[in-house]
Write an enzyme that holds these catalytic residues in place. Structure first.
Site, PDB file in Angstrom:
ATOM      1  N   HIS A  79       0.843  -1.206   0.000  1.00 47.88           N
ATOM      2  CA  HIS A  79       0.000   0.000   0.000  1.00 47.88           C
ATOM      3  C   HIS A  79       0.874   1.251   0.000  1.00 47.88           C
ATOM      4  O   HIS A  79       0.519   2.269  -0.597  1.00 47.88           O
ATOM      5  CB  HIS A  79      -0.947  -0.001   1.198  1.00 47.88           C
ATOM      6  CG  HIS A  79      -1.805  -1.234   1.252  1.00 47.88           C
ATOM      7  ND1 HIS A  79      -2.431  -1.649   2.396  1.00 47.88           N
ATOM      8  CD2 HIS A  79      -2.128  -2.144   0.289  1.00 47.88           C
ATOM      9  CE1 HIS A  79      -3.112  -2.769   2.140  1.00 47.88           C
ATOM     10  NE2 HIS A  79      -2.926  -3.087   0.879  1.00 47.88           N
ATOM     11  N   HIS A 241      -9.573  -1.865  -4.363  1.00 47.22           N
ATOM     12  CA  HIS A 241      -8.401  -2.212  -3.552  1.00 47.22           C
ATOM     13  C   HIS A 241      -7.503  -3.200  -4.288  1.00 47.22           C
ATOM     14  O   HIS A 241      -6.269  -3.111  -4.201  1.00 47.22           O
ATOM     15  CB  HIS A 241      -8.780  -2.765  -2.179  1.00 47.22           C
ATOM     16  CG  HIS A 241      -7.553  -2.986  -1.354  1.00 47.22           C
ATOM     17  ND1 HIS A 241      -6.912  -1.954  -0.706  1.00 47.22           N
ATOM     18  CD2 HIS A 241      -6.785  -4.083  -1.181  1.00 47.22           C
ATOM     19  CE1 HIS A 241      -5.811  -2.426  -0.148  1.00 47.22           C
ATOM     20  NE2 HIS A 241      -5.703  -3.711  -0.412  1.00 47.22           N
ATOM     21  N   ASP A 245      -3.583  -2.715  -4.999  1.00 48.91           N
ATOM     22  CA  ASP A 245      -2.529  -3.718  -4.769  1.00 48.91           C
ATOM     23  C   ASP A 245      -1.746  -3.984  -6.055  1.00 48.91           C
ATOM     24  O   ASP A 245      -0.517  -4.081  -6.035  1.00 48.91           O
ATOM     25  CB  ASP A 245      -3.146  -5.046  -4.297  1.00 48.91           C
ATOM     26  CG  ASP A 245      -3.500  -5.045  -2.816  1.00 48.91           C
ATOM     27  OD1 ASP A 245      -2.976  -4.217  -2.054  1.00 48.91           O
ATOM     28  OD2 ASP A 245      -4.309  -5.917  -2.423  1.00 48.91           O
ATOM     29  N   HIS A 269      -0.830 -11.045  -4.445  1.00 53.46           N
ATOM     30  CA  HIS A 269       0.512 -10.453  -4.360  1.00 53.46           C
ATOM     31  C   HIS A 269       1.586 -11.327  -4.987  1.00 53.46           C
ATOM     32  O   HIS A 269       2.359 -10.868  -5.824  1.00 53.46           O
ATOM     33  CB  HIS A 269       0.862 -10.164  -2.904  1.00 53.46           C
ATOM     34  CG  HIS A 269      -0.069  -9.176  -2.287  1.00 53.46           C
ATOM     35  ND1 HIS A 269      -0.175  -7.891  -2.747  1.00 53.46           N
ATOM     36  CD2 HIS A 269      -0.962  -9.295  -1.285  1.00 53.46           C
ATOM     37  CE1 HIS A 269      -1.085  -7.254  -2.038  1.00 53.46           C
ATOM     38  NE2 HIS A 269      -1.585  -8.079  -1.140  1.00 53.46           N
TER      39      HIS A 269
HETATM   40 ZN    ZN Z   1      -3.860  -4.630  -0.211  1.00 54.61          ZN
END
Ligand code: ZN
Length: 289
Positions: A79, A241, A245, A269
């Site tokens: 973030h 969101h 990311d 991720h």
């Molecule tokens: Zn995140």
């Protein structure tokens, strides 16, 4: 596009969502060409410097973790990295007195506010450009990322959590596309908070993870509603969101202006990092100028 830094140092303090430990962060301006480089001030006996680059990312599904040659690592940088690239802040020296960045409110908003309050300085030096020359797709199961040539940086994300959330939400299966220019990140994306499912939180906490997680720093989905009486900040906050990311994990980790359209389906991720590695290992698909 020129490189940028902040006009004066800023500080943050808060709990790490996974470790549950409080960390203090001081972000200093840095010269052109420096990139974003973290320093673990709590580590004295080993190399404590970790540059924020795609090839320093170590596999972790829950957050983005970077590590150096000595195995000194820092978690949950995504973030913060999205905020840097989203604000045009490319050169920073970041001191952290622990192994995880504070989660703050679960979005990039407080990092963005601090950079804006400090002031963003045009450093006069041209920013490197990572230009995608041909389409490259990376797939694993239901996850997919395509990098396409584009004059403008565009992010396009599709999520589908309809099985997990049992079809209760219109937003659980959604798509968002954003051109990352003219402050669009700051205005449309930065405040979107991270989300999770209550079932997962209970499982993670039983394994000693997500120790710092709470409804103060995450949207918690519980069956047909949001846990703890939570409300979304805006309708497509979840997919926004995921776009945040993706911005942090791709554009935020290449130390260059990422000139591409990045189309992602169900990104995560570790997967996003593997997709960036796949692109970087396809030499005829891009150029850096
Ligand atoms: Zn995140």
């Amino acid at each position: 596009m020129n490189q940028g830094t902040i006009a004066k140092s800023v500080t943050f303090e808060g709990v790490g969502v996974h470790s549950g430990r409080i960390a203090r962060v001081t972000v200093y301006p840095a010269p052109a060409g420096h990139g974003v480089v973290f320093k673990r001030t709590d580590v004295a006996d080993k190399n404590n410097i970790i540059p924020a680059l795609w090839d320093r990312v170590v596999p972790s599904e829950l957050c983005t973790v970077i590590s150096n040659e000595d195995g000194v690592s820092l978690s949950t940088i995504e973030h913060f990295m999205a905020a840097t690239v989203g604000c045009g802040v490319h050169n920073l020296s970041v001191e952290v007195d622990g192994d995880e960045m504070p989660i703050l409110d679960g979005s990039s908003q407080l990092f963005v506010d601090a950079f804006m309050d400090a002031g963003i300085v045009d450093q006069g030096a041209k920013r490197r450009v990572l230009k995608v020359l041909k389409e490259v797709t990376f797939v694993e199961g239901t996850k997919k990322i395509t990098f396409k040539p584009s004059e403008l940086p565009v992010l396009d994300v599709t999520i589908d959590f309809s099985e997990r959330a049992a079809g209760h939400f219109a937003f659980e299966k959604s798509k968002r596309r954003e051109t990352m220019i003219n402050g669009n990140f700051v205005h449309n994306i930065a405040s979107a908070r991270t989300f999770c499912f209550l079932k997962d939180v209970e499982f993670l906490q039983s394994k000693g993870l997500a120790r710092g997680g709470s409804t103060d720093n995450a949207i918690v989905i519980d069956g047909a509603g949001l846990y703890g009486g939570g409300k979304l900040r805006f309708d497509d906050e979840l997919v926004s969101h995921k776009l945040l990311d993706l911005h942090g994990d791709t554009s935020g980790m290449v130390d260059a202006h990422f000139e591409a359209e990045i189309i992602a389906v169900q990104p995560g991720h570790a997967f996003s990092n593997r997709a960036v590695r796949h692109l970087m290992n396809t030499p005829d698909a891009y150029t850096i100028v």
